[in-house]
Design a protein around this motif. Sequence first.
Motif: not given
Length: 171
Positions: A41-53
């Motif tokens: 049910n999570m339709s959205i997830c994206y980075g808003v700051h920094g480096v992924n991981g």
Amino acid sequence: MEKASVAKWEGKVSTTLTKASADQIWSLFIDFFNFHKWFPNMSICYGVHGVNGEVGGVRYCAGFSLPNEDGGAEQNSWSKERLVAVDRNELSMSYEMVDCNVGFTSYLSTVKVVRGGGNGGGGGGGCVIEWSFDVNPVEGLTYEYLVQKYQDGLDQTAMKMEDALVEKKAV
């Protein structure tokens, strides 16, 4: 007059995978900015700051199904979460919720992928995913409800991850 101290809610859920290795599952969890691929049910997830991981990375997530402070009618829950610890040797990461509309305050969560635990079916070696949380009590929810939501979410996430890895291996 002293304020009454309310104990934090601390919980831990786990699930066992038999067809995927810990390293395979870890690589999907540490892809912190793309968790919507796996979480129900999570339709959205994206980075808003920094480096992924990487520690300090902040993600925005929306669409999961916890009641929210806007009345919950449209079930459009959202949160911003910051990665605060990563241990690549222990396959563990912790993140805190920095803002949300689901009433979580003082929230810290840890995901750990433990090698073994499965029967090794499919040559993956198996693993156990442990997901723990520490949060102030949430108005309108019970501790038992929250633990069950975590367990259901983890079970569905793990199944989706494992199925994708098995499918990829079959290609």
